[in-house]
Design a protein around this motif. Structure first.
Motif, short mmCIF file in Angstrom:
data_model
loop_
_atom_site.label_atom_id
_atom_site.label_comp_id
_atom_site.label_asym_id
_atom_site.label_seq_id
_atom_site.Cartn_x
_atom_site.Cartn_y
_atom_site.Cartn_z
N TYR A 199 0.86 -1.19 0.00
CA TYR A 199 0.00 0.00 0.00
C TYR A 199 0.89 1.23 0.00
O TYR A 199 2.06 1.19 0.42
N GLY A 200 0.38 2.33 -0.52
CA GLY A 200 1.05 3.61 -0.43
C GLY A 200 2.24 3.80 -1.35
O GLY A 200 2.73 4.93 -1.49
N THR A 201 2.73 2.75 -1.97
CA THR A 201 3.91 2.87 -2.83
C THR A 201 3.60 3.73 -4.05
O THR A 201 4.45 4.50 -4.51
N PHE A 202 2.41 3.56 -4.58
CA PHE A 202 1.94 4.32 -5.73
C PHE A 202 0.57 4.90 -5.39
O PHE A 202 -0.18 4.32 -4.58
N PRO A 203 0.20 6.02 -5.99
CA PRO A 203 -1.09 6.66 -5.65
C PRO A 203 -2.30 5.75 -5.82
O PRO A 203 -3.29 5.90 -5.10
N ILE A 204 -2.20 4.78 -6.73
CA ILE A 204 -3.35 3.91 -6.99
C ILE A 204 -3.63 2.96 -5.83
O ILE A 204 -4.75 2.45 -5.68
N LEU A 205 -2.64 2.75 -4.96
CA LEU A 205 -2.78 1.83 -3.83
C LEU A 205 -3.24 2.62 -2.61
O LEU A 205 -2.45 3.07 -1.80
N THR A 206 -4.55 2.78 -2.49
CA THR A 206 -5.11 3.77 -1.57
C THR A 206 -5.44 3.25 -0.17
O THR A 206 -5.72 4.03 0.73
N GLY A 207 -5.47 1.93 0.03
CA GLY A 207 -5.79 1.40 1.35
C GLY A 207 -4.78 1.83 2.40
O GLY A 207 -3.60 2.03 2.09
N THR A 208 -5.22 1.97 3.64
CA THR A 208 -4.33 2.43 4.71
C THR A 208 -4.43 1.52 5.94
O THR A 208 -5.47 0.88 6.16
N PRO A 209 -3.38 1.51 6.76
CA PRO A 209 -3.47 0.76 8.03
C PRO A 209 -4.60 1.25 8.93
O PRO A 209 -5.20 0.45 9.65
N TYR A 210 -4.88 2.55 8.89
CA TYR A 210 -5.98 3.09 9.69
C TYR A 210 -7.30 2.45 9.30
O TYR A 210 -8.10 2.06 10.16
N GLU A 211 -7.54 2.32 8.00
CA GLU A 211 -8.78 1.68 7.54
C GLU A 211 -8.82 0.22 7.97
O GLU A 211 -9.88 -0.29 8.36
N LEU A 212 -7.68 -0.45 7.89
CA LEU A 212 -7.63 -1.85 8.33
C LEU A 212 -8.00 -1.95 9.80
O LEU A 212 -8.79 -2.81 10.21
N ALA A 213 -7.44 -1.07 10.62
CA ALA A 213 -7.73 -1.08 12.05
C ALA A 213 -9.21 -0.81 12.33
O ALA A 213 -9.78 -1.37 13.28
N GLU A 214 -9.82 0.03 11.52
CA GLU A 214 -11.25 0.32 11.68
C GLU A 214 -12.10 -0.93 11.51
O GLU A 214 -13.17 -1.06 12.10
N HIS A 215 -11.64 -1.84 10.66
CA HIS A 215 -12.39 -3.08 10.39
C HIS A 215 -11.99 -4.22 11.32
O HIS A 215 -12.58 -5.30 11.25
N ALA A 216 -10.98 -4.00 12.16
CA ALA A 216 -10.44 -5.11 12.97
C ALA A 216 -11.38 -5.56 14.07
O ALA A 216 -11.36 -6.72 14.47
N ASP A 217 -12.16 -4.64 14.62
CA ASP A 217 -13.09 -4.95 15.70
C ASP A 217 -12.40 -5.62 16.89
O ASP A 217 -13.00 -6.46 17.58
N GLY A 218 -11.13 -5.27 17.11
CA GLY A 218 -10.41 -5.83 18.25
C GLY A 218 -9.93 -7.25 18.08
O GLY A 218 -9.35 -7.83 19.00
N ALA A 219 -10.14 -7.83 16.90
CA ALA A 219 -9.78 -9.23 16.69
C ALA A 219 -8.28 -9.44 16.50
O ALA A 219 -7.77 -10.54 16.72
N PHE A 220 -7.57 -8.40 16.08
CA PHE A 220 -6.13 -8.50 15.84
C PHE A 220 -5.52 -7.11 15.97
O PHE A 220 -6.22 -6.10 15.89
N GLU A 221 -4.21 -7.08 16.14
CA GLU A 221 -3.47 -5.82 16.25
C GLU A 221 -2.88 -5.47 14.90
O GLU A 221 -2.28 -6.32 14.23
N VAL A 222 -3.04 -4.22 14.50
CA VAL A 222 -2.45 -3.73 13.25
C VAL A 222 -1.13 -3.05 13.58
O VAL A 222 -1.09 -2.10 14.38
N LEU A 223 -0.04 -3.54 12.98
CA LEU A 223 1.28 -2.96 13.20
C LEU A 223 1.61 -2.05 12.02
O LEU A 223 1.94 -2.52 10.93
N ASP A 224 1.48 -0.76 12.24
CA ASP A 224 1.74 0.23 11.20
C ASP A 224 3.24 0.55 11.22
O ASP A 224 3.68 1.49 11.88
N LEU A 225 4.02 -0.24 10.49
CA LEU A 225 5.47 -0.13 10.55
C LEU A 225 5.99 0.95 9.62
O LEU A 225 5.38 1.26 8.59
N GLU A 226 7.14 1.48 9.99
CA GLU A 226 7.84 2.45 9.15
C GLU A 226 8.92 1.71 8.37
O GLU A 226 9.68 0.94 8.95
N PRO A 227 9.00 1.92 7.06
CA PRO A 227 10.01 1.18 6.28
C PRO A 227 11.41 1.37 6.84
O PRO A 227 11.84 2.49 7.14
N GLY A 228 12.11 0.27 6.99
CA GLY A 228 13.48 0.29 7.45
C GLY A 228 13.67 0.29 8.95
O GLY A 228 14.80 0.19 9.42
#
Length: 232
Positions: A199-228
């Motif tokens: 995600y995020g590498t090119f403008p067309i890849l619009t999904g975000t970790p924030y959106e993923l976390a919104e759908h998680a419903d507490g079932a899993f932890e989203v690790l929003d890592l920084e490259p490197g």
């Protein structure tokens, strides 16, 4: 990360390092990857490389990295044959459902729903089926890197057979599943943690970790890592 050092290198590229320094790369697209830090574009060590499918943003620098480090390159049979033709001496070809030893790590090639042609000077050549990798680290976690895929029901089989704790799931959309599908995938897999990729590498890849976390419903932890930046 259950004793494993994990570094996201942007897009789908991941480096995994164990306590003894053994270093593994999945889909090492580095030099041409705009999200990969400059300091990470020419690794000095690799003990095994895993390729999920033949697209340029996943095969990436695998050929040069295998040649410069002497590491084994693991891929589906067709990519392995192609890599051997490119001068890679240590190639391990396998196919879906097969488990091989990769420097003490049990590596199983599993299913993905995508395409997998290899781009070359004469156009696109067949690259076999796309896949994902389940890696079982001795004394450490089991991880699942989905490669590029949409959601598919057999992710439940991956849960039942291997019970991964950590999943690397694409969330960008357009070419892969987006956050909503990835959330369903994580729940189906039963993983504790999800590292969003592709995600995020090119403008067309619009999904975000924030959106993923919104759908998680507490079932899993989203690790929003920084490259490197490694996490343990």
């Amino acid at each position: 990360m259950h004793g494993l050092e994990v570094t996201w290198l942007g897009h789908a590229a991941v480096r995994l390092r164990t306590d003894d320094g053994s270093t593994f790369f999945i889909d090492p697209w580095l030099a041409g990857n705009p999200a990969c830090p400059e300091s990470e574009k020419a690794p000095g060590r690799a003990d095994a490389l895993f390729i999920t499918h033949g697209h340029f943003d996943h095969v990436g620098d695998a050929i040069g990295l295998a040649q410069s480090t002497g590491s084994a390159l693991h891929a589906i049979h067709e990519i392995a044959v192609w890599a051997g033709g490119q001068g890679v001496e240590s190639v391990v070809g396998s196919n879906k459902g097969g488990t091989v030893d990769a420097g003490g790590v049990r590596a199983t090639l599993v299913h993905a729903v995508h395409s997998g042609g290899i781009s070359g000077d004469s156009g696109i050549i067949p690259g076999g089926d796309p896949g994902g990798w389940v890696l079982e680290f001795p004394g450490g976690p089991t991880i699942y890197h989905a490669g590029d895929t949409m959601l598919f029901g057999d992710m439940a089989i991956i849960r039942d057979l291997w019970a991964p704790q950590i999943a690397f799931l694409p969330i960008g959309g357009w070419y892969t599943m987006g956050p909503r599908q990835a959330s369903m995938a994580a729940k189906m897999l039963g993983v504790e943690k999800v590292v969003p990729i592709h995600y995020g590498t090119f403008p067309i890849l619009t999904g975000t970790p924030y959106e993923l976390a919104e759908h998680a419903d507490g079932a899993f932890e989203v690790l929003d890592l920084e490259p490197g930046v490694p996490v343990t």
